[in-house]
Motif scaffolding. Structure first.
Motif, PDB file in Angstrom:
ATOM      1  N   LEU A  71      78.823  22.221 126.282  1.00 13.36           N
ATOM      2  CA  LEU A  71      78.172  23.443 125.808  1.00 13.36           C
ATOM      3  C   LEU A  71      78.345  23.558 124.299  1.00 13.36           C
ATOM      4  O   LEU A  71      79.236  22.950 123.709  1.00 13.36           O
ATOM      5  N   GLN A  74      74.942  28.967 120.315  1.00 11.36           N
ATOM      6  CA  GLN A  74      73.525  29.314 120.289  1.00 11.36           C
ATOM      7  C   GLN A  74      73.099  29.542 118.850  1.00 11.36           C
ATOM      8  O   GLN A  74      73.828  30.216 118.104  1.00 11.36           O
ATOM      9  N   ALA A 144      72.289  23.150 133.052  1.00 14.30           N
ATOM     10  CA  ALA A 144      73.110  24.293 132.669  1.00 14.30           C
ATOM     11  C   ALA A 144      72.654  25.595 133.316  1.00 14.30           C
ATOM     12  O   ALA A 144      73.400  26.580 133.307  1.00 14.30           O
ATOM     13  N   CYS A 145      71.462  25.617 133.890  1.00 17.64           N
ATOM     14  CA  CYS A 145      70.903  26.889 134.370  1.00 17.64           C
ATOM     15  C   CYS A 145      71.506  27.277 135.723  1.00 17.64           C
ATOM     16  O   CYS A 145      71.262  26.606 136.731  1.00 17.64           O
ATOM     17  N   SER A 146      72.254  28.357 135.727  1.00 13.25           N
ATOM     18  CA  SER A 146      72.916  28.778 136.967  1.00 13.25           C
ATOM     19  C   SER A 146      71.941  29.463 137.929  1.00 13.25           C
ATOM     20  O   SER A 146      72.278  29.741 139.069  1.00 13.25           O
ATOM     21  N   TYR A 169      69.982  34.265 130.709  1.00 13.51           N
ATOM     22  CA  TYR A 169      71.405  34.017 130.427  1.00 13.51           C
ATOM     23  C   TYR A 169      71.593  33.107 129.206  1.00 13.51           C
ATOM     24  O   TYR A 169      72.666  33.045 128.636  1.00 13.51           O
ATOM     25  N   TYR A 171      72.043  29.915 128.947  1.00 12.53           N
ATOM     26  CA  TYR A 171      72.860  28.691 129.041  1.00 12.53           C
ATOM     27  C   TYR A 171      72.028  27.480 128.613  1.00 12.53           C
ATOM     28  O   TYR A 171      72.550  26.524 128.041  1.00 12.53           O
ATOM     29  N   CYS A 172      70.736  27.528 128.919  1.00 15.29           N
ATOM     30  CA  CYS A 172      69.851  26.411 128.554  1.00 15.29           C
ATOM     31  C   CYS A 172      69.742  26.264 127.038  1.00 15.29           C
ATOM     32  O   CYS A 172      69.708  25.144 126.518  1.00 15.29           O
ATOM     33  N   ASN A 174      71.953  26.977 124.842  1.00 17.17           N
ATOM     34  CA  ASN A 174      73.176  26.336 124.371  1.00 17.17           C
ATOM     35  C   ASN A 174      73.196  24.857 124.732  1.00 17.17           C
ATOM     36  O   ASN A 174      73.561  24.014 123.929  1.00 17.17           O
TER      37      ASN A 174
END
Ligand code: SF4
Ligand code: SF4
Length: 326
Positions: A71, A74, A144-146, A169, A171-172, A174
């Motif tokens: 990770l 951002q 990364a996508c939960s 969120y 996460y993508c 990042n």
């Protein structure tokens, strides 16, 4: 990630003139409205340089050698560059301001460092690097996508964000080391290059490729052994992915820029390229030397009047033939 077919793009950096027509085509089509104003799904940056968003190559993301997600941070809106408007009404319509000027004081923006490059005259150098989502075979954004909101289409491997599932969120954002997923604050969802899939479905090339003034872009499927992608990537191995060490297995490839020789102190040509090989290898990996040598050899063959399938492909005599979409 196995898909039935994988669509792919090759860009020849020897032909890019940095005109940004591709950027404009993409922006007009997809990102000039509705919270996407700051986004450039396609951008063209001057290399060496900080790129877009600023210093994205230092932010991390992608996968480590064991295949675990790395990770990263951002990018801030300042890293992308805050879009500004101009005082068109005051300066051009009402005449209340004698000067046309931005409505904010710009401190950074995409292409802030355009054409700066590196080195001292007469050995200074730069080249243009157009970038878009790589529609990776192993997408870090997807991993990364939960919410399982990011998926690869089976029919062409295009990576898309399911807007119904996305909860913003980020996460993508990042995880993508290329920083090619963007957060839309207006709708609190992530968005990215969709490889112009509505055009692809009609057998049309992406807007960036179709409008490309330099004819530097080929589009086709990886498994089409008669197509240009196979010729450039697999057969002659002159097209290479950007930062393969990031582990996402990109499906966008680049023919690295050939370079004139460096000049010595008395103006003599040295046996050393002006664009350092090490620098190109830091971008495109260890295949650069062989790729450059293959292009040099085939160019020479063409100059001498011999046949060269590679040079005929790279020249792209007919724009329409650079796209093989079936
Ligand atoms: Fe995802 Fe980034 Fe790869 Fe595009 S370039 S598929 S956004 S990891
Ligand atoms: Fe380069 Fe083509 Fe984009 Fe112009 S339109 S900047 S030549 S990729």
């Amino acid at each position: 990630m196995a898909v039935k077919r994988q669509i792919s793009m090759v860009l020849d950096l020897n032909k890019c003139i940095g005109c940004q027509t591709c950027t404009s085509a993409c922006k007009l089509m997809w990102t000039n409205r509705n919270g996407r104003e700051y986004m450039y799904w396609n951008n063209v940056e001057t290399m060496p340089g900080p790129g877009y968003p600023r210093d994205y190559q230092k932010m991390g993301g992608g996968f480590d050698e064991e295949g675990a997600l790395k990770l990263s941070r951002q990018p801030t809106l300042e890293d992308y560059g805050i879009p500004w408007e101009y005082n068109y009404d005051d300066a051009l319509m009402a005449g209340t301001d004698p000067w046309l000027r931005p409505n904010v004081k710009p401190t950074w923006g995409p292409n802030w460092n355009e054409d700066e490059g590196e080195g001292e005259y007469p050995n200074s150098y730069y080249f243009y690097l157009p970038r878009l989502c790589n529609h990776c075979a192993n997408p870090a954004c997807l991993a990364a996508c939960s919410r399982n909101a990011i998926y690869k289409r089976q029919e062409d491997g295009i990576v898309l964000v399911d807007q119904e599932r996305c909860r913003g969120y980020r996460y993508c954002v990042n995880a993508c080391p290329y920083k090619k997923v963007y957060f839309n604050e207006e709708i609190s969802k992530s968005e990215k290059c969709i490889f112009c899939y509505p055009r692809i479905e009609k057998g049309l090339a992406t807007a960036c490729a179709r409008q490309c003034v330099g004819r530097i872009r080929w589009i086709g499927y990886r498994d089409d052994e008669e197509g240009p992608i196979h010729t450039l990537v697999e057969k002659y191995k002159v097209a290479l992915p950007l930062h393969p060490e990031w582990g996402t297995q990109p499906n966008v490839f680049y023919v690295p820029p050939s370079s004139p020789s460096k000049f010595g102190p008395n103006g003599e040509e040295l046996d050393e390229p002006r664009v350092p090989l090490k620098y190109l290898e830091s971008l495109f990996g260890s295949g650069v030397k062989d790729a450059l040598e293959t292009v040099r050899r085939e160019r020479q063959a063409k100059r001498e009047g011999r046949e060269s399938e590679l040079m005929d492909t790279l020249i792209g005599f007919k724009h329409a033939e650079m796209f093989k979409l079936s």
